[in-house]
Design an enzyme around this catalytic site. Structure first.
Site, PDB file in Angstrom:
ATOM      1  N   LYS A  67       0.897  -1.057  -0.073  1.00  0.00           N
ATOM      2  CA  LYS A  67      -0.013   0.256  -0.571  1.00  0.00           C
ATOM      3  C   LYS A  67       0.746   0.913   0.320  1.00  0.00           C
ATOM      4  CE  LYS A  67      -3.626   1.946   2.474  1.00  0.00           C
ATOM      5  NZ  LYS A  67      -4.767   1.686   3.329  1.00  0.00           N
ATOM      6  N   SER A 143      -9.510   1.678   2.514  1.00  0.00           N
ATOM      7  CA  SER A 143      -8.903   2.267   1.485  1.00  0.00           C
ATOM      8  C   SER A 143      -8.022   1.945   1.082  1.00  0.00           C
ATOM      9  CB  SER A 143      -8.201   3.606   2.543  1.00  0.00           C
ATOM     10  OG  SER A 143      -7.346   3.211   3.620  1.00  0.00           O
ATOM     11  N   SER A 167     -10.000  -0.821   6.782  1.00  0.00           N
ATOM     12  CA  SER A 167      -8.865   0.096   5.420  1.00  0.00           C
ATOM     13  C   SER A 167      -8.752  -1.223   5.215  1.00  0.00           C
ATOM     14  CB  SER A 167      -8.154   0.823   5.629  1.00  0.00           C
ATOM     15  OG  SER A 167      -9.025   1.810   5.390  1.00  0.00           O
TER      16      SER A 167
HETATM   17  N1  GLN Z   1     -13.224   4.619   6.328  1.00  0.00           N
HETATM   18  C1  GLN Z   1     -12.685   4.778   7.611  1.00  0.00           C
HETATM   19  C2  GLN Z   1     -11.829   6.553   7.683  1.00  0.00           C
HETATM   20  O1  GLN Z   1     -12.303   6.299   6.309  1.00  0.00           O
HETATM   21  C3  GLN Z   1     -11.460   3.694   7.721  1.00  0.00           C
HETATM   22  C4  GLN Z   1     -10.656   3.525   6.589  1.00  0.00           C
HETATM   23  C5  GLN Z   1      -9.116   3.338   7.007  1.00  0.00           C
HETATM   24  O2  GLN Z   1      -8.893   1.977   7.835  1.00  0.00           O
HETATM   25  N2  GLN Z   1      -7.669   3.890   6.375  1.00  0.00           N
HETATM   26  O3  GLN Z   1     -12.214   6.822   8.643  1.00  0.00           O
END
Ligand code: GLN
Length: 471
Positions: A67, A143, A167
């Site tokens: 990532k 994400s 994410s």
């Molecule tokens: N969707 C969540 C957010 O936008 C979690 C994102 C993540 O786990 N990095 O904060």
């Protein structure tokens, strides 16, 4: 092909690490223009490492996609942000990368993500949206959407992602792959660009539960460079993984099966639970009464930490810098104004607000208290059950572009994943079937297994049983 199968092929001589990387590059050229999972990749460096691969090591010669918020020496690290697209190259390896490399793996590919990991669809990437390989009109989730989509698209054998509120697990569920968020502190965060430091964890996205165990084995362990790293021995995650669920007590939280879940998601998860029961697990209804507060709690704590962490992006130290500022304050303003996208700005403003004097106690302190209640719910549940089973997301992958003007809808889609981050427990998403949804015939559905603090072995054993009942 799984990592485990690829490793066997290396050992038997059927293929080589260089050939495996060339195969990936061919797959990327053929399919990634549609999927858009990759931000970049460095074929020459990977092939050079492949030529020197030590096949006697546990991950010898295995390419792993990373990532784009985890630092790999000499490579770009955009975090999906215009702030870092130009002018930033990592000058060190994250500890998780160092450990992968020590285990013989080859980091290959920088995977698309929501900007600074803020999002659930990879649509907040400043570079490109990632498309779901099962249906290119759909989101891959986020994400870590690039990591999940590449593993599903077979343009990566496995990937690392990061999980702050879901994410890793949510995109894994949307793309039909395995995604594991370790216990907070199990994997070092050193070299992961911080979003919300008390919630962030690095973990694997893979095509099998065995592969997830293999990668976790390599990246777990104490790191003095991360003060929140746990100094407890790392067990053998593959040992006992095939022992099945006979005699295990699995808790089914009523709050995770209420209104708002798509029928096809519910049916697939319930079918998997029935199959685990038929393999000897005892199914026990439980309650996690503070579940409904998890999303609100998270959206105070995560932005608060983000607003502090992202203050380092000031136009002086990293990446984007305004070209014609009036003075130093204007330099900060302009660099941040042009460098950050709308969701990141929203989080910074929200976080600054909840931390400001006069509001700190009303929001931040209160959120920390609710976080304790959510953690206590899990502690109490784990007094009677070995693990908890739930859906990962309320619906399968939605269409690209259908949610961007209403961030609240996306915030709510994290409802089943966020509590594990707030309480620091490990959780895994395992594919459990497909369902028709919103005009699509067969979109992947995942089942989530949550285990007690450092209960990764139990969790993997149940995940393996769930994977077996499905195939
Ligand atoms: N969707 C969540 C957010 O936008 C979690 C994102 C993540 O786990 N990095 O904060």
């Amino acid at each position: 092909m799984t990592l485990t199968q690829l490793r066997q092929q290396f050992i038997s001589g059927e293929t080589t690490p260089s050939k495996a990387i060339e195969d990936l590059a061919a797959g990327i050229s053929a399919r990634d223009p549609q999927t858009q999972a990759y931000v970049s990749y460095d074929l020459d460096t990977a092939l050079e490492a492949a030529g020197k691969a030590d096949l006697s090591k546990p991950l010898g010669g295995l390419p792993i996609a990373i990532k784009d918020n985890i630092n790999v020496f000499g490579q770009p690290c955009t975090c999906g942000s215009n702030f870092l697209v130009k002018g930033y190259t990592s000058n060190y390896n994250a500890t998780a990368i160092k450990k992968l490399v020590d285990a013989g793996a080859i980091p290959f590919g920088r995977m698309n993500m929501d900007e600074f990991a803020m999002g659930s669809a990879t649509e907040n990437s400043a570079l490109q949206p990632t498309r779901n390989p099962h249906d290119p009109t759909r989101i891959a989730g986020g994400s870590s959407g690039g990591s999940a989509a590449a593993v599903a698209d077979l343009t990566a054998y496995a990937a690392l992602g990061s999980d702050t509120g879901g994410s890793i697990r949510q995109p894994a569920s949307h793309c039909g792959v395995v995604g594991l968020k370790p216990t907070y502190g199990r994997v070092s965060r050193f070299g992961l660009v911080a979003f919300a430091s008390s919630l962030d964890q690095i973990g694997p996205l893979t095509n099998s539960v065995d592969d997830a165990a293999l990668i976790l084995q390599a990246i777990a362990g104490h790191d003095p460079q991360d003060t929140t790293s746990l100094n407890t021995p790392v067990p053998d995650y593959s040992a006992g993984i095939n022992d099945g669920v006979a005699g295990m007590k699995l808790g089914i939280p009523a709050e995770y099966f209420g209104e708002g879940i798509h029928q096809g998601v519910r049916e697939n998860v319930e079918k998997c639970i029935k199959l685990l029961e038929s393999k000897g697990a005892e199914i026990i209804p439980i309650s996690l009464p503070h579940t409904s507060h998890a999303v609100a709690t998270y959206y105070v704590i995560a932005p608060a930490e983000a607003s502090s962490n992202l203050s380092r992006f000031d136009g002086i130290r990293y990446g984007n810098r305004a070209t014609n500022p009036d003075d130093i304050i204007d330099l900060y303003h302009q660099s941040r104004e042009l460098g950050f996208g709308p969701e990141v700005k929203r989080r910074i403003i929200l976080g600054t607000y909840v931390l400001s004097s006069g509001y700190y106690d009303a929001y931040y302190t209160r959120a920390q208290k609710v976080r304790q209640l959510i953690t206590r719910d899990f502690k109490q549940a784990f007094e009677t059950v070995d693990a908890i089973i739930s859906p990962v997301t309320p619906t399968p992958a939605r269409r690209i572009g259908t949610c961007t003007d209403d961030p609240l809808q996306d915030y709510l889609s994290d409802i089943f994943t966020i509590a594990a981050n707030l309480s620091g427990i490990p959780a895994i998403s395992v594919p459990c079937g497909t369902t028709a949804f919103d005009g699509a015939d067969a979109l992947p559905v995942g089942i989530q297994i949550l285990a007690p603090h450092l209960g990764e072995q139990t969790m993997l054993r149940i995940a393996k049983a769930a994977e077996a009942v499905r195939s």
